[in-house]
Design a protein around this motif. Sequence first.
Motif, mmCIF file in Angstrom:
data_model
loop_
_atom_site.group_PDB
_atom_site.id
_atom_site.type_symbol
_atom_site.label_atom_id
_atom_site.label_comp_id
_atom_site.label_asym_id
_atom_site.label_seq_id
_atom_site.Cartn_x
_atom_site.Cartn_y
_atom_site.Cartn_z
ATOM 1 N N LEU A 100 0.846 -1.192 0.000
ATOM 2 C CA LEU A 100 0.000 0.000 0.000
ATOM 3 C C LEU A 100 0.886 1.248 0.000
ATOM 4 O O LEU A 100 1.766 1.387 0.858
ATOM 5 C CB LEU A 100 -0.888 -0.017 1.247
ATOM 6 N N PRO A 101 0.711 2.158 -0.966
ATOM 7 C CA PRO A 101 1.543 3.369 -0.992
ATOM 8 C C PRO A 101 1.363 4.212 0.271
ATOM 9 O O PRO A 101 0.325 4.159 0.934
ATOM 10 C CB PRO A 101 1.040 4.114 -2.234
ATOM 11 N N SER A 102 2.383 4.996 0.575
ATOM 12 C CA SER A 102 2.329 5.869 1.748
ATOM 13 C C SER A 102 1.285 6.965 1.535
ATOM 14 O O SER A 102 0.942 7.302 0.394
ATOM 15 C CB SER A 102 3.699 6.477 2.000
ATOM 16 N N PRO A 103 0.736 7.511 2.620
ATOM 17 C CA PRO A 103 1.116 7.240 3.999
ATOM 18 C C PRO A 103 0.462 5.958 4.535
ATOM 19 O O PRO A 103 -0.588 5.540 4.051
ATOM 20 C CB PRO A 103 0.569 8.456 4.741
ATOM 21 N N LEU A 104 1.121 5.325 5.532
ATOM 22 C CA LEU A 104 0.486 4.217 6.219
ATOM 23 C C LEU A 104 -0.805 4.705 6.843
ATOM 24 O O LEU A 104 -0.853 5.806 7.414
ATOM 25 C CB LEU A 104 1.416 3.659 7.303
ATOM 26 N N ARG A 105 -1.862 3.897 6.736
ATOM 27 C CA ARG A 105 -3.159 4.364 7.221
ATOM 28 C C ARG A 105 -3.924 3.255 7.915
ATOM 29 O O ARG A 105 -3.688 2.068 7.685
ATOM 30 C CB ARG A 105 -3.986 4.951 6.079
ATOM 31 N N SER A 106 -4.861 3.662 8.759
ATOM 32 C CA SER A 106 -5.741 2.733 9.476
ATOM 33 C C SER A 106 -7.174 3.258 9.378
ATOM 34 O O SER A 106 -7.407 4.431 9.106
ATOM 35 C CB SER A 106 -5.347 2.617 10.953
ATOM 36 N N TYR A 107 -8.127 2.362 9.613
ATOM 37 C CA TYR A 107 -9.548 2.714 9.674
ATOM 38 C C TYR A 107 -10.028 3.394 8.387
ATOM 39 O O TYR A 107 -10.787 4.362 8.423
ATOM 40 C CB TYR A 107 -9.830 3.609 10.890
ATOM 41 N N PHE A 108 -9.607 2.869 7.247
ATOM 42 C CA PHE A 108 -9.989 3.443 5.965
ATOM 43 C C PHE A 108 -11.132 2.643 5.344
ATOM 44 O O PHE A 108 -11.387 1.493 5.712
ATOM 45 C CB PHE A 108 -8.794 3.482 5.010
ATOM 46 N N ALA A 109 -11.805 3.259 4.394
ATOM 47 C CA ALA A 109 -12.874 2.592 3.649
ATOM 48 C C ALA A 109 -12.259 1.720 2.562
ATOM 49 O O ALA A 109 -11.218 2.058 1.989
ATOM 50 C CB ALA A 109 -13.815 3.619 3.037
ATOM 51 N N CYS A 110 -12.933 0.609 2.263
ATOM 52 C CA CYS A 110 -12.404 -0.325 1.267
ATOM 53 C C CYS A 110 -13.566 -1.077 0.630
ATOM 54 O O CYS A 110 -14.472 -1.533 1.332
ATOM 55 C CB CYS A 110 -11.429 -1.301 1.935
ATOM 56 N N ALA A 111 -13.544 -1.221 -0.680
ATOM 57 C CA ALA A 111 -14.554 -2.012 -1.394
ATOM 58 C C ALA A 111 -14.017 -2.364 -2.765
ATOM 59 O O ALA A 111 -13.113 -1.696 -3.285
ATOM 60 C CB ALA A 111 -15.879 -1.255 -1.519
ATOM 61 N N ALA A 112 -14.588 -3.409 -3.375
ATOM 62 C CA ALA A 112 -14.090 -3.898 -4.664
ATOM 63 C C ALA A 112 -15.179 -3.871 -5.718
ATOM 64 O O ALA A 112 -16.376 -3.961 -5.411
ATOM 65 C CB ALA A 112 -13.554 -5.321 -4.519
#
Length: 356
Positions: free
Chosen positions: A149-161
């Motif tokens: 995953l490109p920077s910045p390192l992240r948490s609690y993000f949205a994700c869907a395909a």
Amino acid sequence: MEDLIPGLTDDVARECLARVPFNAFPTLFSVCRRWRQELRDPRFHRLRKSNGHAQAVVVLVQSVPDFARYTGPQTLPYRLVIFEPATGVWSSLPPCPGLPHGLPLFCRLAAAGTELVIIGGWKPPEGATTDEVHVYDFVSGQWRRGSPLPSPLRSYFACAATHDSDEGCRTVYIAGGHDERKNALRSALAYDVAGDSWKPLPDMARERIECHGVTLRGKFLVLGWLGAEAFDAAAGSWGPVEEAAGEEFYYSKTYVAREDGRLYRCLGREVMVQLEGGVWAKVAELPGEMRRARYAVAWEGKLMVMGLGHDYGFLANILDMKATTTRTTMAAATWKKVEVPPGYGGSVLGACCSVI
């Protein structure tokens, strides 16, 4: 070119292969080059779906039962668990070789065609934010490492395909979250699963943390406490979700899109569907034994809701949608309780559904 099955025309052989259960794909994949090519061909999977042989598979990021005595979530190893609604069978997927201590805590899970994509999270045992991407392939039965995953390192993000069944294109979108310094993010990215590459997307209009991603009618919706935005891949731009103006998605993980192009949610004790003009219509009440809904997944005509019982144990029920939807109402939906065997009642930190 060699025959798919000696003595049969390829059309007949293809019909035979299309009837094989998805969990036998790794065996078929190892037989010969032609079968590997067939299993990779999007047309083969379209045939399975059109003939009614494709199977819905619910996938959970769930804690390992042997560690149920532990108290803090940071101490719980997590794994991928699958539930087959057609048979009621529960099982665990092979552990990822690159994750000997289990899946990262708060990783994001997405189903892209016949593959599962695990992104980010807090990698055990240290609990440091990771940029790792891991992909499980139902066809080969194997894991592979994806581009980080490109920077910045992240948490609690949205994700869907999204998955274009005609072309076999599979894209996973992520957006928002916060960086390692807890700064909220507006940035978004798209991961091409087949090409194993990331590309940046335009920034959202505002920062969003602890958000949830949904794909609806070709758009990537990011739902959060401060409303929602939608990315239109065809236009290459973000826009407001008009129907959601002013709405706060406190329980966004129970929002899910179905193949009918509608958005469903579990709010309080009500299961609702969004109809024309943003009107929400009640579909059903949660089953009496379910205290709170935590996650929902959907597939053809079904909605599976997972949550906590009054004793805070894991529960799951499937809502069968048999009614005709009108602009303002939807009725005649019935619940079926899912039997959860011992060993599969652990805490859940993510869910998705794939039709294979």
